[in-house]
Design an enzyme around this catalytic site. Structure first.
Site, PDB file in Angstrom:
ATOM      1  N   GLN A 272      34.998  40.703  31.556  1.00  8.73           N
ATOM      2  CA  GLN A 272      35.040  39.931  30.320  1.00  8.73           C
ATOM      3  C   GLN A 272      34.278  38.625  30.403  1.00  8.73           C
ATOM      4  O   GLN A 272      33.994  37.993  29.385  1.00  8.73           O
ATOM      5  CB  GLN A 272      36.488  39.657  29.929  1.00  8.73           C
ATOM      6  CG  GLN A 272      37.213  38.678  30.844  1.00  8.73           C
ATOM      7  CD  GLN A 272      38.690  38.561  30.528  1.00  8.73           C
ATOM      8  OE1 GLN A 272      39.454  39.461  30.836  1.00  8.73           O
ATOM      9  NE2 GLN A 272      39.075  37.445  29.917  1.00  8.73           N
ATOM     10  N   CYS A 278      40.403  39.419  27.152  1.00  5.86           N
ATOM     11  CA  CYS A 278      41.097  40.480  27.887  1.00  5.86           C
ATOM     12  C   CYS A 278      41.772  41.449  26.942  1.00  5.86           C
ATOM     13  O   CYS A 278      41.878  42.643  27.227  1.00  5.86           O
ATOM     14  CB  CYS A 278      42.116  39.880  28.849  1.00  5.86           C
ATOM     15  SG  CYS A 278      43.509  39.063  28.058  1.00  5.86           S
ATOM     16  N   HIS A 447      48.203  37.672  29.952  1.00  4.51           N
ATOM     17  CA  HIS A 447      47.015  38.469  30.244  1.00  4.51           C
ATOM     18  C   HIS A 447      47.259  39.911  29.828  1.00  4.51           C
ATOM     19  O   HIS A 447      48.351  40.457  30.030  1.00  4.51           O
ATOM     20  CB  HIS A 447      46.715  38.408  31.746  1.00  4.51           C
ATOM     21  CG  HIS A 447      45.362  38.923  32.136  1.00  4.51           C
ATOM     22  ND1 HIS A 447      44.216  38.662  31.419  1.00  4.51           N
ATOM     23  CD2 HIS A 447      44.963  39.704  33.176  1.00  4.51           C
ATOM     24  CE1 HIS A 447      43.179  39.247  32.018  1.00  4.51           C
ATOM     25  NE2 HIS A 447      43.606  39.879  33.078  1.00  4.51           N
TER      26      HIS A 447
END
Length: 504
Positions: A272, A278, A447
């Site tokens: 990324q 993400c 995340h």
């Protein structure tokens, strides 16, 4: 991203089944009402849910729809017990014999030597007389000491110097997420904590009688109901179209080791870069598996379409996989990487380049691909897991429905090299080794990644997670974390794309 206020299968399994090994789980009831609020960046912003549903080991459908009302009384769910295992003697020996450098014991001269090697290895161009170089060295040392704490806390994993070791905490958060936002109206609590306190099982039932739309509107700035289909259940089996024998899998009948990479449902690890995207990689990877099971074709799908064109999220400043799936459902599909490749921009200027921000959407590419039907379409998304009591369901759903998008706490991932992160048995890990300001709090999710498999090594059960930081990071781009204890909130928010049927 930045949070907005408002990434060896069991040999008995492959293409034919000679033997299906039964797991040692039993079934027990767990109260079904649960509330989770996830504030995640780098992929995730705020999401809040209230769930009343029923999953049974016999395969009864679990239900969560926007219009469904909660039942009159508390619901019971069938759940196998925790899969946590006691630490075998072999791992105790492994822990005692593990050799990792202890940076806190080194002199400043030794640390300076390591620093100079790091600068050369990672092509850092800090001028000798610049204030930035001195600042970066202080960050570097602070991060080395944190690596010491991680190695002390997690004896079955190894942490070390990576290309992120000179980053500030803020820079690291941009590429994995920023934790729960404190709201002054909540008395200093995080939104997640406030919701946990506010909504008990009985409260959820009362709220449910008003309809789940009302609950979602009250707890989230965005409506989650669009594109949502019923919760995953034990009987769901998207994989059975290609692997008919997978229908034999149940709560008590699962392989000890399983990996979708071995069956062709996972594309190569991607990167990324300097963009809080993400959530796009987690989403696209989930769809890649769903599309593979539906068509037999594994295609790399476009994260660029999501980061640039999905206005329900915030591009390089964060988003949610479930919203990305809503966008894909509404637009009509996700195009391939070949048609609309990821640019790998430096969104915040952290690469010595001007601030780029979120890229512009190229609608002409999307319209042409959509008109030609060169897209991966879905019929919606479903909830898979919203807490520790769903971790066993997450395992079953993974096997029978393909890789699954999850959000979790990525604390320490920046320096992960290899091994299984987490505590496999009580009193095994040094719980006090981690700084209090960076705990692996399961409610502090920051995340988005992809669960692709699970296994057991030396008696320690683990999940296999695909990250989006390139294949030079971790175990060729993958991460392993202890399974069975909801470590780092691994089971706190999992969603999965559902293939579009012929009748849709």
């Amino acid at each position: 991203g930045v949070v907005r206020r408002a990434s060896i299968m069991d040999e008995r399994i492959p293409l034919t089944v000679k033997d299906i090994e039964s797991s040692r789980g039993r079934t027990k009831g767990v109260r079904g009402a649960a509330v989770a609020l996830l504030l995640v960046v780098g992929g995730l912003a705020a999401v809040s849910l209230s769930r009343n549903g029923r999953d049974t080991s016999a395969g009864g459908a679990s239900s969560l729809t926007a219009s469904a009302a909660a039942p009159a009384g508390p619901m019971e769910q069938q759940r196998p017990p925790s899969e946590q295992q006691q630490l075998p003697g072999s791992l105790a020996i492994q822990r005692a014999s593990r050799s990792t450098p202890v940076y806190g014991d080194m002199t400043n001269a030794q640390l300076e030597e390591i620093w100079e090697d790091f600068l050369q290895d990672n092509n850092r161009g800090y001028a000798d007389d610049s204030g930035e170089k001195a600042q970066r060295f202080q960050m570097f040392k602070q991060n080395l000491f944190f690596i010491d704490k991680l190695n002390a806390a997690y004896p079955d994993a190894t942490f070390g110097i990576t290309d992120r070791t000179d980053m500030s905490d803020a820079e690291k958060r941009r590429t994995r997420g920023l934790g729960p936002v404190e709201d002054s109206k909540l008395g200093g609590k995080t939104r997640y904590q406030a919701l946990k306190d506010m909504y008990t099982d009985q409260d959820a039932i009362v709220l449910g009688e008003k309809g789940l739309d009302a609950v979602f509107d009250a707890l989230s700035s965005k409506n989650m109901s669009f594109g949502m289909v019923p919760w995953v259940s034990a009987s769901d089996c998207a994989a059975c179209k290609r692997f008919e024998h997978f229908s034999l899998y149940t709560w008590d009948n699962l392989p000890e080791n399983f990996d979708w990479r071995e069956l062709g449902a996972v594309t190569d690890v991607k990167n990324q870069k300097y963009c809080g995207s993400c959530w796009t990689f987690s989403t696209a990877a989930d769809l890649e598996g769903t599309h593979f099971l539906a068509t037999g074709e594994l295609e790399s799908l476009s994260e660029q379409q999501l980061v640039a064109c999905n206005t329900a999220d915030w591009g390089c400043d964060g988003g949610y996989p479930y919203r990305a799936m809503q966008y894909i459902h509404k637009f009509g599909g996700l195009v391939t990487d070949d048609a609309y490749g990821y640019k790998g921009i430096c969104a915040w200027g952290d690469c010595g380049t001007p601030v780029a921000g979120t890229p512009t959407c190229h609608t002409e590419i999307l319209n042409a691909e959509l008109e030609s039907k060169r897209v991966a379409s879905i019929g919606g998304y479903q909830l898979v897991s919203l807490g520790a009591e769903y971790e066993a369901l997450l395992r079953l759903a993974l096997v029978k429905n393909g890789p699954i998008s999850i959000a979790f706490n990525a604390n320490g991932m920046d320096y992960y090299l290899h091994g299984v992160v987490g505590c496999s048995a009580e009193n095994y890990c040094d719980a006090g080794a981690i700084d209090h300001h960076t705990p692996c709090d399961p409610s502090y999710l920051d995340h988005a990644v992809l669960i692709v498999g699970y296994g057991v090594e030396a008696g320690v059960p683990y999940w296999v997670i695909k990250n989006s930081w390139g294949d030079a990071w971790g175990e060729d781009g993958y991460y392993r974390i202890v399974r069975g204890s909801n470590h780092c909130g691994v089971a706190n928010f999992a969603v999965h794309s559902v293939v579009k049927s012929n009748s849709d």
